[in-house]
Structure formats: structure tokens, C-alpha cells
Design a protein around this motif. Structure first.
Motif, mmCIF file in Angstrom:
data_model
loop_
_atom_site.group_PDB
_atom_site.id
_atom_site.type_symbol
_atom_site.label_atom_id
_atom_site.label_comp_id
_atom_site.label_asym_id
_atom_site.label_seq_id
_atom_site.Cartn_x
_atom_site.Cartn_y
_atom_site.Cartn_z
ATOM 1 N N UNK A 1 -30.497 -19.772 54.485
ATOM 2 C CA UNK A 1 -30.070 -19.025 55.761
ATOM 3 C C UNK A 1 -31.001 -18.046 56.180
ATOM 4 N N UNK A 2 -31.776 -17.210 55.171
ATOM 5 C CA UNK A 2 -32.696 -16.163 55.478
ATOM 6 C C UNK A 2 -34.096 -16.427 55.420
ATOM 7 N N UNK A 3 -34.467 -17.130 54.285
ATOM 8 C CA UNK A 3 -35.793 -17.311 54.331
ATOM 9 C C UNK A 3 -36.276 -16.690 52.914
ATOM 10 N N UNK A 4 -37.342 -17.235 52.059
ATOM 11 C CA UNK A 4 -37.446 -16.289 50.833
ATOM 12 C C UNK A 4 -38.506 -15.482 51.090
ATOM 13 N N UNK A 5 -39.382 -15.390 52.058
ATOM 14 C CA UNK A 5 -40.234 -14.233 52.434
ATOM 15 C C UNK A 5 -39.283 -13.075 52.916
ATOM 16 N N UNK A 6 -38.502 -13.251 53.859
ATOM 17 C CA UNK A 6 -37.616 -12.255 54.250
ATOM 18 C C UNK A 6 -36.758 -11.572 53.183
ATOM 19 N N UNK A 7 -36.346 -12.555 52.230
ATOM 20 C CA UNK A 7 -35.333 -11.884 51.218
ATOM 21 C C UNK A 7 -36.247 -10.777 50.374
ATOM 22 N N UNK A 8 -37.436 -11.575 50.033
ATOM 23 C CA UNK A 8 -38.530 -10.366 49.174
ATOM 24 C C UNK A 8 -38.648 -9.119 49.950
ATOM 25 N N UNK A 9 -38.846 -9.119 51.236
ATOM 26 C CA UNK A 9 -39.042 -7.992 51.983
ATOM 27 C C UNK A 9 -37.742 -7.011 52.082
ATOM 28 N N UNK A 10 -36.713 -7.754 52.137
ATOM 29 C CA UNK A 10 -35.314 -6.879 52.199
ATOM 30 C C UNK A 10 -35.204 -6.222 51.021
ATOM 31 N N UNK A 11 -35.207 -7.050 49.998
ATOM 32 C CA UNK A 11 -35.006 -6.442 48.492
ATOM 33 C C UNK A 11 -36.164 -5.240 48.198
ATOM 34 N N UNK A 12 -37.369 -5.596 48.416
ATOM 35 C CA UNK A 12 -38.210 -4.531 48.176
ATOM 36 C C UNK A 12 -38.113 -3.309 48.926
ATOM 37 N N UNK A 13 -37.801 -3.354 50.211
ATOM 38 C CA UNK A 13 -37.616 -2.271 51.010
ATOM 39 C C UNK A 13 -36.234 -1.298 50.397
ATOM 40 N N UNK B 1 -35.261 -21.018 41.728
ATOM 41 C CA UNK B 1 -34.943 -22.083 43.100
ATOM 42 C C UNK B 1 -36.247 -22.678 43.578
ATOM 43 N N UNK B 2 -37.269 -21.826 43.525
ATOM 44 C CA UNK B 2 -38.497 -22.176 44.564
ATOM 45 C C UNK B 2 -39.649 -21.659 43.546
ATOM 46 N N UNK B 3 -40.024 -22.919 42.780
ATOM 47 C CA UNK B 3 -41.307 -22.610 41.618
ATOM 48 C C UNK B 3 -42.324 -22.175 42.131
ATOM 49 N N UNK B 4 -42.459 -22.712 43.758
ATOM 50 C CA UNK B 4 -43.856 -22.442 44.339
ATOM 51 C C UNK B 4 -43.773 -20.977 44.868
ATOM 52 N N UNK B 5 -42.731 -20.287 44.654
ATOM 53 C CA UNK B 5 -42.821 -18.988 45.634
ATOM 54 C C UNK B 5 -43.999 -18.149 45.313
ATOM 55 N N UNK B 6 -44.630 -17.613 46.271
ATOM 56 C CA UNK B 6 -45.778 -16.649 46.159
ATOM 57 C C UNK B 6 -45.024 -15.198 46.335
ATOM 58 N N UNK B 7 -44.932 -14.140 45.328
ATOM 59 C CA UNK B 7 -44.347 -12.926 45.502
ATOM 60 C C UNK B 7 -45.238 -12.077 46.336
ATOM 61 N N UNK B 8 -44.720 -11.556 47.447
ATOM 62 C CA UNK B 8 -45.410 -10.623 48.250
ATOM 63 C C UNK B 8 -45.932 -9.397 47.639
ATOM 64 N N UNK B 9 -46.936 -8.776 48.408
ATOM 65 C CA UNK B 9 -47.195 -7.654 47.830
ATOM 66 C C UNK B 9 -46.116 -6.506 47.603
ATOM 67 N N UNK B 10 -45.399 -6.639 48.540
ATOM 68 C CA UNK B 10 -44.155 -5.516 48.298
ATOM 69 C C UNK B 10 -43.197 -5.870 47.227
ATOM 70 N N UNK B 11 -43.141 -7.314 46.882
ATOM 71 C CA UNK B 11 -42.306 -7.722 45.916
ATOM 72 C C UNK B 11 -42.945 -7.133 44.676
ATOM 73 N N UNK B 12 -44.298 -7.496 44.540
ATOM 74 C CA UNK B 12 -44.968 -7.236 43.276
ATOM 75 C C UNK B 12 -44.904 -5.696 43.017
ATOM 76 N N UNK B 13 -44.805 -4.758 43.984
ATOM 77 C CA UNK B 13 -44.844 -3.243 43.964
ATOM 78 C C UNK B 13 -43.448 -2.867 43.424
ATOM 79 N N UNK B 14 -42.252 -3.394 43.782
ATOM 80 C CA UNK B 14 -41.241 -3.244 43.509
ATOM 81 C C UNK B 14 -40.883 -3.883 42.095
#
Length: 474
Positions: free
Chosen positions: A390-402, A449-462
Motif C-alpha cells: 500500500x505504501x512502498x518500502x522506501x516511504x515506509x523507511x522514511x516514515x519510520x526513521x523520521x 519481505x524484500x531481500x533486495x531492500x536497500x536501507x536508505x541513509x535515514x534508515x541507517x541513521x535510525x
């Protein structure tokens, strides 16, 4: 008597400086305007026992800010207006309130009714013809004019073209900043008491502007909110091109060209950034006002005259949901932790099972309507897959990190200090530990769920921050 005579004589002498240059656009006329601004400052700001400016003097300074065509006019007029408001506030707590140490002291406000305002006296009787005339003359704003000002700023932010950024654009930004300072200066003293007083908030300038907007057939509140977000996110992207931060360089905004006015290019970063801050301040003030109105409604203090207005947070969520382009810049620029966390949580709940409903009789938050509850939505593979779809994996990372960053800021004064030996006995009961564990677990669930997921910089920081906290408190 002496002071009254002196004030009237000073007004006459100072305004006389502008008599010969009121409608002229020459070097001499600009020199007269600069001399006028200096004369007002010398009379009302410089001396410790300065004479309060008259309404005509304030209106003339404001007119220079609105119609000035050079930075040497609009910058000093902007600064002078803010200094005058600080020195001679229109609304302030009485000295008797300040002297009382008891927190239960009643809120007493002093309102200088005859003080000049950059808004028309009756915001509810605006007309487009009147506003056009006032705009040309540099007069005060009504709700329609305030909306038009934000629309103009939105157009500048939307174009993202440095060739269109001129002195007029910067002047509009400064006018908006000043109006927000006035609205905030009128609102904060009304909220200074321990107990919310809806009667005081109902009479605030901001509430009057909003009531006028919601009662107008020609103005659309939802469009206004969209323009506000466009201004905040667009100007953030424009002014960020002047920064060396690598995250700014990823934006698509073009660097300023040689055709851009050098003075504008120098002034833009600070003015653009301060306009973003002012717009965030407007959104925050409105959300706080909405919350106060909701509390007043639950206590039965509102009336039909208060009208019905869609809460701003719902309109913001709609825009972020249907306009993916502004989600990332919004999360970057909007930094009020309380409202940022609330917006992110409600965004997540739009795509998951709803948290328990908050009724009129229960204004407290539930456990599920928190970051901890949102993170638990990622505890199973099935629910995680559903949210990603529904949201997309990159958007989820941004939301959770912020959301995690906002939560840390809000809880910084509520949790035991990191590394405090006295806090380690009950470390498992510390809610921050649970949040950090659930944060790491949520990202692990995303990766499963997504083995190819790339963790964004914000996610890595969190994740690094969460792991560090757990290591320190273990």
C-alpha cells in the motif's frame, strides 16, 4: 500633556519626509524613504524612553515593506516593524500576572485596542475590490489578501526558477514573515495560562482569519493548505541549492544562473529559510488552535458561531497521501517533533488497521495510537507485506526513521540518561528500550519481505541510533 504634544509633533515632522516622494520611484524618493525609516527608529527605538509610533507612522513603514522595490527599503522596514512590535506589543500579560509566582494565577491580558494592525479591522467583511485597492496602496490585509499572498509565494516556489526570483518575491516573503510574527504575537499570550481558555483563543487574529476563510464562498481552505505546503517544501528545495549538504544536491532544482540578481542571490538563502520556518509556524499554530477548539467542543464551550472547519492535520495527510513528491521534502523541513510524529502515525494508520477510536469523552491517547503501536504493525510477515504493497518500502523507511527521530526528541527529558547506572535495574521497563527493539525488528521484517531492500541513509541513521541506545542501556 507634554508627551502627547511631542508625539503629535514628531508624527507630523516624520511623515513630512515622505510628502514629496509618496508616489515617486526615483533615487531621491528612495533616499527620503530611508530617511523616514531612520527617523522612526530614532524616535521610537533608539532612546530608552522612546515615543510609541502613531498608527500613521506604522502604516507608512508597512507600506514601504509592501511596495518597496529594493532590498535597502524592504529589509530595514521589515526589521523596524518587528522591533516596534517587540518594543510596543499590542497584546501582553499584565505586570501583576508577571509578579505572581503561583501557577494558578489568573490570566490577565492587556490589549491596546487603538494599536495599529497589518490586518483590516473587520476580517469578516472582505471584498476583492477593496483588497486590490489596498494591495496597490500597500495597505493592511484581509483574509482574501492573506490567501493571495500565500498563492503568490506558492507560484514562486512551484516555478523553482531563479530568473523569476526578484526583489518583489523576497518582499512578499518578508511580508508573510511579518504577518506570521503578528499572528504568533497575538496567539502566544492567549495560551500562556495553565488552563485552556477558548474565549481568549476564539478572539485571536488567527482564528478570525480562519473563520473568514471558511465562511467565504470565493476562498477554498483546502487550496490554501495545499499552497502552504507548496511554499514550505518548494522554498526548502530552492534555498537548499545554496548549501553544500550532499542531500540537497540530489534535488532537481537548477543552480542560480548569471541572470539572477546578485543581491537577491545573496539574500535568498536566509529569507527563504526563514519563510519556510514561518510557514511551519503557521501550520503548527493552526493545528494547536484546532486541538484547543476540539477540547473546548468536548467541554461544551463552543457555539455555532465558531463554525465547522476540517482539522488541518487531515488536510495535510490528504496532500501527503496523494502527492508523493512533497512527502520527502515535508519530512525534511517540518521539524516540530510533536506534530511531525502525530502526522506520521496518522499516515501509517491510514493504511493499516485503525487504532482504537478516541471518543469525545476520552481525549487521552491509547497505547496502540503511538509509535510503539505502529511499529508492532510490522511484527508479522503478512501485515508487513500488506503495508509495503500500500505504501512502498522506501516511504515506509522514511516514515519510520523520521517518527523515531521525533520520538527520541520528545522522550529525551522523560527517559533515564544513557549510561546512568541507576537506570539499568529497570531497563526492560524503559519504553525507549522497547521502541528501539521494535524499530530494529520492523526493519528486519522489511528485509525479510524484500531481500533486495536497500536501507536508505535515514534508515541507517535510525538503526545505528537504536542499536547504540540498546548497547548503552544493556
Amino acid at each position: 500633556m507634554e508627551n502627547s504634544i511631542g508625539r503629535g509633533g514628531i508624527e507630523e515632522n516624520i511623515l513630512a519626509i515622505l510628502d514629496a516622494s509618496e508616489t515617486k520611484e526615483t533615487r531621491d524618493a528612495n533616499d527620503d524613504r530611508i530617511a523616514f525609516l531612520e527617523a522612526v527608529r530614532a524616535a521610537s527605538i533608539v532612546p530608552e524612553s522612546g515615543i510609541p509610533p502613531t498608527n500613521k507612522m506604522c502604516a507608512a513603514v508597512f507600506r514601504i515593506l509592501r511596495v518597496g522595490k529594493s532590498l535597502e527599503l524592504i529589509m530595514p522596514s521589515f526589521q523596524l516593524l518587528n522591533e516596534l512590535d517587540k518594543r510596543y506589543p499590542r497584546l501582553y500579560l499584565s505586570s501583576s500576572d508577571r509578579s505572581k509566582s503561583s501557577s494558578s494565577a489568573p490570566l490577565e491580558l492587556v490589549l491596546v485596542k487603538e494599536a495599529w494592525l497589518p490586518f483590516v479591522a473587520d476580517l469578516g467583511t472582505s471584498s476583492s475590490e477593496k483588497e486590490v485597492a489596498d494591495k496597490n496602496l500597500g495597505g493592511p490585509f484581509d483574509s482574501s489578501g492573506f490567501h493571495l499572498l500565500i498563492q503568490d509565494l506558492a507560484k514562486v516556489a512551484r516555478d523553482a526558477n531563479f530568473k523569476t526570483l526578484d526583489t518583489k518575491s523576497l518582499g512578499s516573503m518578508l511580508v508573510f514573515q511579518y504577518l506570521l510574527n503578528v499572528l504568533e504575537g497575538d496567539m502566544l499570550p492567549r495560551k500562556s495560562g495553565e488552563t485552556m481558555n477558548w474565549t481568549l483563543l476564539r478572539e485571536s487574529l488567527l482564528n478570525m482569519v480562519l473563520i473568514s476563510l471558511q465562511g467565504s464562498r470565493k476562498l477554498n481552505y483546502k487550496v490554501l493548505v495545499r499552497d502552504c505546503l507548496t511554499v514550505m517544501c518548494g522554498l526548502y528545495q530552492i534555498q537548499s541549492t545554496f548549501s553544500n549538504d550532499p542531500t540537497y544536491l540530489e534535488t532537481s532544482v537548477v543552480k542560480p544562473s548569471d541572470n539572477c540578481d546578485p543581491a537577491v542571490a545573496v539574500a535568498l538563502p536566509e529569507i527563504g529559510n526563514n519563510t519556510c520556518i514561518a510557514m511551519q509556524k503557521l501550520l503548527t499554530l493552526i493545528m494547536e488552535l484546532d486541538m484547543s477548539k476540539k477540547e473546548a467542543d468536548m467541554q461544551g464551550y463552543t457555539t455555532r458561531a465558531d463554525g465547522v472547519r476540517t482539522p488541518l492535520i487531515e488536510l495535510i495527510l490528504d496532500e501527503l497521501t496523494y502527492n508523493d513528491e512533497i512527502l520527502c521534502p515535508f519530512l525534511q523541513v517540518f521539524n516540530d517533533p510533536k506534530w511531525k510524529l502525530e502526522i506520521i502515525l496518522q499516515y501509517i494508520w491510514k493504511y493499516t488497521s485503525k487504532p482504537p477510536v478516541r471518543t469525545r469523552r476520552s481525549n487521552g491517547s491509547t497505547d496502540d495510537a503511538t509509535l510503539s503501536g505502529a511499529l508492532k504493525c510490522f511484527s508479522s510477515t503478512t501485515s508487513t507485506k500488506s503495508i509495503i504493497k500500500k505504501i512502498g518500502i522506501e516511504v515506509i523507511q522514511l516514515l519510520l526513521a523520521h517518527a523515531f527521530k521525533a520520538h527520541l526528541f520528545l522522550s529525551s527529558g522523560k527517559c533515564p540518561a544513557l549510561g546512568d547506572p541507576d537506570s539499568k535495574e529497570d531497563v526492560r521497563d524503559n519504553p525507549l528500550v522497547e521502541i528501539c527493539e521494535n524499530m530494529i525488528s520492523a526493519f528486519n521484517s522489511l528485509r525479510r519481505v524484500d531481500e533486495n531492500m536497500e536501507v536508505l541513509s535515514f534508515g541507517k541513521e535510525a538503526l545505528f541510533t537504536a542499536a547504540t541506545i540498546l548497547s548503552t542501556m544493556s
